[in-house]
Design a protein around this motif. Sequence first.
Motif, mmCIF file in Angstrom:
data_model
loop_
_atom_site.group_PDB
_atom_site.id
_atom_site.type_symbol
_atom_site.label_atom_id
_atom_site.label_comp_id
_atom_site.label_asym_id
_atom_site.label_seq_id
_atom_site.Cartn_x
_atom_site.Cartn_y
_atom_site.Cartn_z
ATOM 1 N N ALA A 1 -21.290 -18.170 -21.661
ATOM 2 C CA ALA A 1 -22.400 -18.494 -22.437
ATOM 3 C C ALA A 1 -23.393 -19.578 -21.662
ATOM 4 N N VAL A 2 -22.507 -20.707 -21.211
ATOM 5 C CA VAL A 2 -23.279 -21.799 -20.496
ATOM 6 C C VAL A 2 -23.392 -21.629 -19.253
ATOM 7 N N TYR A 3 -22.605 -21.175 -18.444
ATOM 8 C CA TYR A 3 -22.664 -20.891 -16.920
ATOM 9 C C TYR A 3 -23.082 -19.535 -16.587
ATOM 10 N N ASN A 4 -23.130 -18.571 -17.506
ATOM 11 C CA ASN A 4 -23.533 -17.223 -17.323
ATOM 12 C C ASN A 4 -22.893 -16.570 -16.106
ATOM 13 N N THR A 5 -21.424 -16.653 -15.891
ATOM 14 C CA THR A 5 -20.895 -16.365 -15.076
ATOM 15 C C THR A 5 -19.660 -15.535 -15.620
ATOM 16 N N PRO A 6 -19.451 -14.346 -15.088
ATOM 17 C CA PRO A 6 -18.431 -13.515 -15.856
ATOM 18 C C PRO A 6 -16.972 -13.770 -15.343
ATOM 19 N N THR A 7 -16.391 -15.126 -15.552
ATOM 20 C CA THR A 7 -15.256 -15.462 -14.920
ATOM 21 C C THR A 7 -14.124 -15.293 -16.363
ATOM 22 N N PHE A 8 -13.120 -14.799 -15.885
ATOM 23 C CA PHE A 8 -11.872 -14.932 -17.057
ATOM 24 C C PHE A 8 -11.234 -16.306 -16.759
ATOM 25 N N LEU A 9 -11.267 -17.089 -17.642
ATOM 26 C CA LEU A 9 -10.747 -18.462 -17.818
ATOM 27 C C LEU A 9 -9.448 -18.263 -18.595
ATOM 28 N N LYS A 10 -8.176 -18.714 -17.976
ATOM 29 C CA LYS A 10 -7.179 -18.926 -18.875
ATOM 30 C C LYS A 10 -7.057 -20.500 -19.406
ATOM 31 N N PRO A 11 -6.704 -20.676 -20.642
ATOM 32 C CA PRO A 11 -6.418 -22.027 -21.023
ATOM 33 C C PRO A 11 -5.125 -22.723 -20.420
#
Length: 156
Positions: free
Chosen positions: A75-85
């Motif tokens: 939503a913020v960076y408009n990057t389709p990056t999968f982030l793991k907490p």
Amino acid sequence: QLRQRVAFALSQILVVADGAIGDDDRTESFLSFYDIFTRNAFGNYFDILKEVTYHPLMAEMLTYLNGESTGYAWAVYNTPTFLKPDENYAREIMQLFTIGLDQLHKNGTTVVDSAGYEVRTYTNKDITEYAKVYTGLRRRKMRGNIEDPREPGGWG
């Protein structure tokens, strides 16, 4: 005097190491962290864990400060990056601060399964799910009467 002894004991369990935190000159932050224990010395452990969890020193030391979710990044960076907490605090809170690694009988001995292996209290799946709770935590601005070194002109 008993309150101070209990507070000291709690501070030895829920530890924040000054070497693990980036800025050395945070005397007030360390004092406010210790105040959690003096304030709650005769309270319940849940309240202590809640305050410790939201304290910026613990968030920085156990690296869940500024954690982002995949949805936030999209939503913020408009990057389709999968982030793991970050799973560090989720693991620490379950392993060291609350339930421990192995299930125990009421007499304190370890529960074992039919093959003789210790029965674990949680799985890796539990940790990955629990880690999602600690995304989105940000540091608040410091009080107006304290110079903030992260702000322009702070500390000269």
